[in-house]
Design an enzyme around this catalytic site. Sequence first.
Site, PDB file in Angstrom:
ATOM      1  N   GLY A 314     -25.129   0.909 -27.118  1.00 14.18           N
ATOM      2  CA  GLY A 314     -26.075  -0.123 -26.757  1.00 14.18           C
ATOM      3  C   GLY A 314     -25.578  -1.481 -27.183  1.00 14.18           C
ATOM      4  O   GLY A 314     -24.377  -1.744 -27.207  1.00 14.18           O
ATOM      5  N   GLU A 315     -26.511  -2.371 -27.509  1.00 13.30           N
ATOM      6  CA  GLU A 315     -26.228  -3.732 -27.957  1.00 13.30           C
ATOM      7  C   GLU A 315     -25.668  -4.629 -26.857  1.00 13.30           C
ATOM      8  O   GLU A 315     -25.438  -5.811 -27.066  1.00 13.30           O
ATOM      9  CB  GLU A 315     -25.244  -3.758 -29.142  1.00 13.30           C
ATOM     10  N   GLY A 316     -25.373  -4.082 -25.680  1.00 13.98           N
ATOM     11  CA  GLY A 316     -24.668  -4.841 -24.645  1.00 13.98           C
ATOM     12  C   GLY A 316     -23.172  -4.659 -24.702  1.00 13.98           C
ATOM     13  O   GLY A 316     -22.428  -5.350 -23.996  1.00 13.98           O
TER      14      GLY A 316
END
Length: 348
Positions: A314-316
């Site tokens: 995640g997190e981009g």
Amino acid sequence: MHSQDWKVAPASRAMDGALREKIDRKTKPLGALGRLEDIALQIGRARQSLTPRLNLPHMVVFAGDHGAAKAGISAYPQDVTWQMVENFLGGGAAINVFARANGLALTIVDAGVAYEFDERAGLIDAKIAPGTANYLEGPAMTGAQRDEAMARGAEIVRRLAAEGCDIVAFGEMGIGNSAAASLITHCLTAEPLEGCVGRGTGHDDQGLARKRALLLQALEAWDGDRYDPLAVMAHFGGFEIAMMTGAMLGAARKKMLVLVDGFICGAAALAAARIAPAFLDYAIFCHASAEPGTRAQLAAMKATPLLDLGLRLGEGTGAALAFPLISAACAFLNEMASFDSAGVSEKL
């Protein structure tokens, strides 16, 4: 709020012929650059230009807590959400590293973290509430909270567009948000729940079984419209997912390119596509998360991701890693010689 309030204009196909001719006339066999040719066409179409640029690329990471997290749907304690936000702000997380490496500005948004942060550079306080309610007991948020979250997300990208940004990537942080994304994905794709639920932050077999059981319990307790993206978002979503959905729709309305990360961002994109199908004209799907529900999301949106690296952070991070490929697609469209300009003989 109704879906028509978020109407997105489709990207014009008026220049497709000229863009395709320009791509095909480059010094290469037809189609030899594969997916990069598709991305170049999409960029030129969104910009309505034969010489498009990617201006002020920006990564926005939305963070929020989930009331259901305390019921055991995550392998990590809820405090990790605010602790990771502090890590983002300190520059030490994976998304910081990848954003710096690939030239993406980074902004963190407190969409609804159960913690009060000090005001500082790089952090937007857009908090709706300190976490959602527990969807095992009732709706995660009210309709008014959902609408406000979506509106705040759209406003964030409106400000970026006003500064000259025309390509925005999204990421997220929120303990328990893979469970929310699983429920959203199940409802909006009709994929069996079991096929939408993965290990998230690292459940063992017992933890995964408990997560599935709790999510099934949540579904069985709700008699709402599982095909209505706004209803689904209010009942099961997180403030960070709702805010990101609004941001994605807001970006598409500004004709900005939207880089979609993995599973949780994919749930927001799925909701956005159900609300305004033309959103997909502006969306570039960056990687196939290792979370199993990603496949259902991509199939529902008829999307093919650029990368498949087994990521599930995640997190981009997947969007940041894909950005150089997107930049390369734009660069070859603008800079690569044609057969005519290079004096290279064409295929007989």
